[in-house]
Write an enzyme that holds these catalytic residues in place. Structure first.
Site, PDB file in Angstrom:
ATOM      1  N   CYS A  96       2.492   5.185   3.008  1.00 22.70           N
ATOM      2  CA  CYS A  96       3.765   4.500   3.184  1.00 22.70           C
ATOM      3  C   CYS A  96       4.723   5.350   4.002  1.00 22.70           C
ATOM      4  O   CYS A  96       5.755   4.872   4.450  1.00 22.70           O
ATOM      5  CB  CYS A  96       4.395   4.168   1.829  1.00 22.70           C
ATOM      6  SG  CYS A  96       3.533   2.841   0.971  1.00 22.70           S
TER       7      CYS A  96
ATOM      8  N   ASP B  37       9.260  -1.178  -7.082  1.00 30.65           N
ATOM      9  CA  ASP B  37       8.338  -0.050  -7.155  1.00 30.65           C
ATOM     10  C   ASP B  37       8.756   0.977  -6.107  1.00 30.65           C
ATOM     11  O   ASP B  37       9.392   0.646  -5.110  1.00 30.65           O
ATOM     12  CB  ASP B  37       6.879  -0.492  -6.996  1.00 30.65           C
ATOM     13  CG  ASP B  37       6.613  -1.193  -5.666  1.00 30.65           C
ATOM     14  OD1 ASP B  37       7.577  -1.652  -5.005  1.00 30.65           O
ATOM     15  OD2 ASP B  37       5.441  -1.291  -5.291  1.00 30.65           O
TER      16      ASP B  37
ATOM     17  N   GLY C 221     -10.535 -11.782   4.496  1.00 31.67           N
ATOM     18  CA  GLY C 221      -9.747 -10.767   5.171  1.00 31.67           C
ATOM     19  C   GLY C 221      -9.861 -10.850   6.667  1.00 31.67           C
ATOM     20  O   GLY C 221     -10.411 -11.813   7.211  1.00 31.67           O
ATOM     21  N   HIS C 222      -9.339  -9.820   7.342  1.00 29.93           N
ATOM     22  CA  HIS C 222      -9.381  -9.782   8.799  1.00 29.93           C
ATOM     23  C   HIS C 222      -9.531  -8.334   9.250  1.00 29.93           C
ATOM     24  O   HIS C 222      -8.909  -7.439   8.692  1.00 29.93           O
ATOM     25  CB  HIS C 222      -8.103 -10.390   9.377  1.00 29.93           C
ATOM     26  CG  HIS C 222      -8.163 -10.567  10.860  1.00 29.93           C
ATOM     27  ND1 HIS C 222      -8.791 -11.635  11.440  1.00 29.93           N
ATOM     28  CD2 HIS C 222      -7.699  -9.794  11.862  1.00 29.93           C
ATOM     29  CE1 HIS C 222      -8.691 -11.521  12.761  1.00 29.93           C
ATOM     30  NE2 HIS C 222      -8.036 -10.422  13.036  1.00 29.93           N
TER      31      HIS C 222
END
Ligand code: CO
Ligand code: CO
Ligand code: CO
Length: 352
Positions: free
Chosen positions: A17, A226, A138-139
């Protein structure tokens, strides 16, 4: 390189992140987007919340979120597990229950063996199973560096959404995981972590916020978020500004990963962490005795951090005890909402 001996953090520039865009840059761009008026949009982009919430019926709303990033640890299996736990976290932070997820993959097929991808997806699949869900599709794109994450969909009762903009004066702030995973990931990449420290970081980041959320559901949760890329103070600031309140936190009550300050002093400083401090600084009242490292620790860009919940004062002790008895040993009361106001956060040296 096969799946087992590859060191994934060597294949990327930013990490986890911490590779988010700077909040001050992102804000400007996102503000220009328009959202059509619709009464079923219960949580949209204007409150900087964890996930979008869309009402389907009087008792069901969809919670939807997406998160992906570059490796925060070297082991592909753990990277997949951590990225999955991180993506699902925003569902829990809204008070929701996950339903299913989709994979998002960027992969350097020319530099890494497909075994690496297989292990990343296996880690994610196991983590999703632990959350009680499956990954349904998904991709994938070819990329210069590995990236992995998920789109996660969950459900919540429209009357029981935990937003991050409804904290009230008197609420007590509870944090459920220790701070410092951004510094640890950077230290890992530089070879500064012991095997033991690296293992600890993996376990903490891969821990689902499911059990924390399940435990907190027994209490009144005034607001919840969060702690991820914008750091503890960045995410608390989203809560205080969104709620129109001021808060104080006790720096010594915050749980930190072992030797965090030593690693910071050794130069393990994520770029995202430095950006976070620059961004929040004008909203924070620091103790005069505070050095730069202690400020940076409270702004450390987390990957898959804990829940930060605002709980009424008369339930806070009980909520903390319940979290600890369900095995969330690092859970701590770190501060409180002090008054209505523009969102200022006062950091205290000692607990009040
Ligand atoms: Co979030
Ligand atoms: Co997120
Ligand atoms: Co929330």
């Amino acid at each position: 390189m096969s799946g087992s001996d590859v060191k994934l953090t060597q294949y990327t520039h930013g990490m986890g992140c911490a590779c988010k865009l700077r909040p001050q840059d992102l804000e400007k761009v996102v503000q220009e987007l328009t959202v059509l008026k619709n009464p079923d949009i219960l949580v949209g982009p204007e409150t900087a919340d964890d996930a979008a919430v869309y009402r389907i019926s009087d008792d069901i709303a969809l919670v939807e979120t997406v998160d992906f990033f570059t490796p925060v640890v070297d082991d592909p299996y753990w990277f997949g597990a951590i990225a999955a736990a991180n993506a699902l976290s925003d569902i829990y932070a809204m008070g929701g229950t996950p339903l299913f997820a989709l994979n998002i993959v960027g992969f350097p097929v020319k530099r890494l063996s497909l075994d690496v991808l297989r292990e990343i997806l296996h880690g994610a699949e196991d983590k999703a199973a632990e959350a009680g869900i499956s990954i349904l599709g998904g991709h994938t794109i070819e990329d210069n560096e590995p990236k992995y994450g998920m789109v996660a969909t969950g459900r919540v009762h429209p009357g029981r959404i935990w937003t991050n903009c409804s904290a009230r004066p008197g609420d007590v702030l509870i944090l459920t995981k220790p701070i410092g995973t951004g510094v640890y990931s950077t230290a890992l990449k530089r070879g500064l972590l012991s095997t033991e420290q690296a293992g600890l970081a993996c376990r903490i980041m891969a821990t689902l916020n499911k059990s924390a959320a399940d435990t907190l559901r027994a209490f009144t949760i005034e607001a919840c978020t969060d702690v991820t890329g914008f750091g503890l103070l960045g995410h608390l600031l989203e809560m205080t500004r969104g709620s129109g309140v001021n808060a104080e936190i006790s720096a010594t009550a915050v749980p930190y990963l072992p030797d965090l300050f030593g690693l910071l002093a050794a130069g393990a400083l994520p770029g995202g962490t430095k950006n976070n401090l620059a961004y929040v600084n004008e909203f924070i009242d620091w103790p005069v005795t505070f050095d730069e490292y202690r400020k940076l620790a409270l702004c450390d860009a987390q990957t898959s951090g804990g829940l930060l919940a605002a709980v009424p004062e008369d339930q806070a002790r009980q909520a903390l005890d319940a979290l600890r008895s369900s095995g969330i040993e690092d859970a701590a009361i770190i501060g409180r909402i002090t008054s209505e106001g523009p969102g200022r956060i006062c950091v205290l040296e000692e607990s009040n």
